[in-house]
Motif scaffolding. Structure first.
Motif, mmCIF file in Angstrom:
data_model
loop_
_atom_site.group_PDB
_atom_site.id
_atom_site.type_symbol
_atom_site.label_atom_id
_atom_site.label_comp_id
_atom_site.label_asym_id
_atom_site.label_seq_id
_atom_site.Cartn_x
_atom_site.Cartn_y
_atom_site.Cartn_z
ATOM 1 N N MET A 1 -46.989 14.028 38.477
ATOM 2 C CA MET A 1 -48.464 13.504 37.764
ATOM 3 C C MET A 1 -49.242 13.324 38.502
ATOM 4 S SD MET A 1 -47.933 13.196 33.884
ATOM 5 C CE MET A 1 -46.398 11.641 33.290
ATOM 6 N N LYS A 2 -49.238 14.075 39.515
ATOM 7 C CA LYS A 2 -50.307 13.347 41.162
ATOM 8 C C LYS A 2 -51.230 13.182 40.409
ATOM 9 C CE LYS A 2 -50.963 12.271 45.051
ATOM 10 N NZ LYS A 2 -51.139 11.025 45.241
ATOM 11 N N GLY A 3 -52.544 12.348 40.518
ATOM 12 C CA GLY A 3 -53.426 12.391 40.165
ATOM 13 C C GLY A 3 -53.762 11.968 38.245
ATOM 14 N N CYS A 4 -52.718 11.687 37.635
ATOM 15 C CA CYS A 4 -52.926 12.121 36.213
ATOM 16 C C CYS A 4 -53.538 10.296 35.564
ATOM 17 C CB CYS A 4 -51.327 12.110 35.847
ATOM 18 S SG CYS A 4 -51.042 11.785 33.700
ATOM 19 N N LYS A 5 -53.866 10.117 34.791
ATOM 20 C CA LYS A 5 -54.034 8.403 34.079
ATOM 21 C C LYS A 5 -53.166 8.580 33.247
ATOM 22 C CE LYS A 5 -57.465 6.294 33.578
ATOM 23 N NZ LYS A 5 -57.665 5.913 32.873
ATOM 24 N N ILE A 6 -52.116 7.707 32.700
ATOM 25 C CA ILE A 6 -52.285 7.840 31.058
ATOM 26 C C ILE A 6 -52.786 6.764 30.374
ATOM 27 C CG2 ILE A 6 -50.570 6.702 29.157
ATOM 28 C CD1 ILE A 6 -48.876 8.797 31.551
ATOM 29 N N CYS A 7 -53.680 6.221 29.989
ATOM 30 C CA CYS A 7 -54.452 5.158 29.251
ATOM 31 C C CYS A 7 -54.002 5.138 27.500
ATOM 32 C CB CYS A 7 -56.062 5.398 29.645
ATOM 33 S SG CYS A 7 -57.739 3.760 29.154
ATOM 34 N N GLY A 8 -54.515 3.186 28.018
ATOM 35 C CA GLY A 8 -54.399 2.540 26.534
ATOM 36 C C GLY A 8 -52.921 2.255 25.944
ATOM 37 N N ILE A 9 -51.854 1.914 26.962
ATOM 38 C CA ILE A 9 -50.490 1.502 27.502
ATOM 39 C C ILE A 9 -50.618 0.137 26.709
ATOM 40 C CG2 ILE A 9 -49.230 1.286 28.305
ATOM 41 C CD1 ILE A 9 -49.557 3.419 28.855
ATOM 42 N N THR A 14 -42.985 1.203 26.635
ATOM 43 C CA THR A 14 -43.767 2.505 27.016
ATOM 44 C C THR A 14 -44.492 2.857 27.967
ATOM 45 O OG1 THR A 14 -44.442 3.303 24.893
ATOM 46 C CG2 THR A 14 -45.654 4.138 26.270
ATOM 47 N N LEU A 15 -44.838 1.669 28.691
ATOM 48 C CA LEU A 15 -44.477 1.495 30.426
ATOM 49 C C LEU A 15 -43.686 1.481 30.862
ATOM 50 C CD1 LEU A 15 -47.196 0.520 32.202
ATOM 51 C CD2 LEU A 15 -46.402 -1.889 31.213
ATOM 52 N N ASN A 16 -42.252 1.126 30.576
ATOM 53 C CA ASN A 16 -41.335 0.438 31.161
ATOM 54 C C ASN A 16 -40.670 2.715 30.919
ATOM 55 O OD1 ASN A 16 -39.986 -1.506 32.376
ATOM 56 N ND2 ASN A 16 -39.704 -1.923 29.971
ATOM 57 N N PHE A 17 -41.201 2.902 30.081
ATOM 58 C CA PHE A 17 -40.822 4.710 30.290
ATOM 59 C C PHE A 17 -41.782 5.297 30.765
ATOM 60 C CE2 PHE A 17 -41.547 8.826 28.961
ATOM 61 C CZ PHE A 17 -40.021 9.198 28.748
ATOM 62 N N ILE A 18 -42.863 5.163 31.102
ATOM 63 C CA ILE A 18 -43.495 5.460 32.224
ATOM 64 C C ILE A 18 -43.415 5.756 33.496
ATOM 65 C CG2 ILE A 18 -45.389 6.604 30.094
ATOM 66 C CD1 ILE A 18 -47.368 4.740 31.488
ATOM 67 N N ILE A 19 -43.169 4.419 34.065
ATOM 68 C CA ILE A 19 -43.011 3.549 35.172
ATOM 69 C C ILE A 19 -41.705 3.985 35.414
ATOM 70 C CG2 ILE A 19 -42.875 1.519 36.817
ATOM 71 C CD1 ILE A 19 -45.061 0.084 35.149
ATOM 72 N N SER A 20 -40.744 4.117 34.700
ATOM 73 C CA SER A 20 -39.718 4.896 35.381
ATOM 74 C C SER A 20 -39.496 6.413 35.085
ATOM 75 C CB SER A 20 -38.324 4.297 34.847
ATOM 76 O OG SER A 20 -38.611 3.043 34.472
ATOM 77 N N ILE A 28 -52.264 4.155 36.148
ATOM 78 C CA ILE A 28 -51.899 3.608 34.057
ATOM 79 C C ILE A 28 -52.842 2.926 33.726
ATOM 80 C CG2 ILE A 28 -50.123 2.505 32.375
ATOM 81 C CD1 ILE A 28 -47.917 2.709 34.849
ATOM 82 N N GLY A 29 -53.576 3.120 32.328
ATOM 83 C CA GLY A 29 -54.793 2.363 32.051
ATOM 84 C C GLY A 29 -54.606 0.852 31.070
ATOM 85 N N PHE A 30 -54.844 0.207 31.014
ATOM 86 C CA PHE A 30 -55.166 -0.819 30.065
ATOM 87 C C PHE A 30 -56.881 -1.762 29.141
ATOM 88 C CE2 PHE A 30 -51.528 -1.308 32.862
ATOM 89 C CZ PHE A 30 -51.034 -1.635 31.845
ATOM 90 N N LYS A 56 -44.506 2.906 42.080
ATOM 91 C CA LYS A 56 -46.016 3.727 42.234
ATOM 92 C C LYS A 56 -47.080 4.050 41.670
ATOM 93 C CE LYS A 56 -42.422 6.186 44.490
ATOM 94 N NZ LYS A 56 -41.531 7.954 44.984
ATOM 95 N N SER A 57 -47.478 3.435 40.470
ATOM 96 C CA SER A 57 -48.180 3.703 39.367
ATOM 97 C C SER A 57 -49.279 2.482 39.827
ATOM 98 C CB SER A 57 -48.081 3.549 38.403
ATOM 99 O OG SER A 57 -46.907 4.473 37.880
ATOM 100 N N ASN A 58 -50.765 2.592 39.715
ATOM 101 C CA ASN A 58 -51.878 1.459 40.007
ATOM 102 C C ASN A 58 -52.013 1.322 38.862
ATOM 103 O OD1 ASN A 58 -52.302 2.026 43.030
ATOM 104 N ND2 ASN A 58 -52.394 4.431 42.262
#
Length: 119
Positions: A1-9, A14-20, A28-30, A56-58
């Motif tokens: 998902m290049k350039g994608c941001k998932i927000c509201g974690i 959930t965080l482990n799932f999307i990072i892995s 990844i936004g908080f 690899k996520s920011n």
């Protein structure tokens, strides 16, 4: 998902799932200071969540009109945020935050008319 941001974690599962994930999001936004949001995360919980290897996520601190001298900025400055995403702040306020905390900034702009563009 290049350039994608998932927000509201706000939870570790959930965080482990999307990072892995084989194709993790770039960002990844908080939600750090907007308590009206159902996705708001207390600083104590952020300490727990952000202790994870982000691979690899920011990590992005989402901040709504933070005062450059506001307590929340001091409370999160030690956390491994790569970016601050700032809403409803003036360019001067954003500049002060960037200078004081040395973070990359994502600025959210609200444009309703020509006057907003001129600002």
């Amino acid at each position: 998902m290049k350039g994608c941001k998932i927000c509201g974690i706000k939870d570790l599962d959930t965080l482990n799932f999307i990072i892995s994930h084989p194709y993790p999001p770039e960002f990844i936004g908080f939600i750090c200071n907007y308590k009206k949001s159902s996705r708001y995360v207390e600083v104590e919980k952020l300490n727990e969540l952000l202790a994870i290897d982000k691979h690899k996520s920011n990590f992005v601190a989402v901040l709504v009109k933070p005062d450059p001298d506001e307590d929340i900025l001091e409370k999160i400055k030690h956390l491994p945020f790569d970016y601050y995403q700032i809403y409803d702040s003036t360019p001067d306020e954003i500049k002060k935050i960037k200078q004081k905390y040395n973070k990359k900034i994502i600025t959210a702009l609200t444009v309703s008319n020509q006057d907003d563009i001129n600002k």
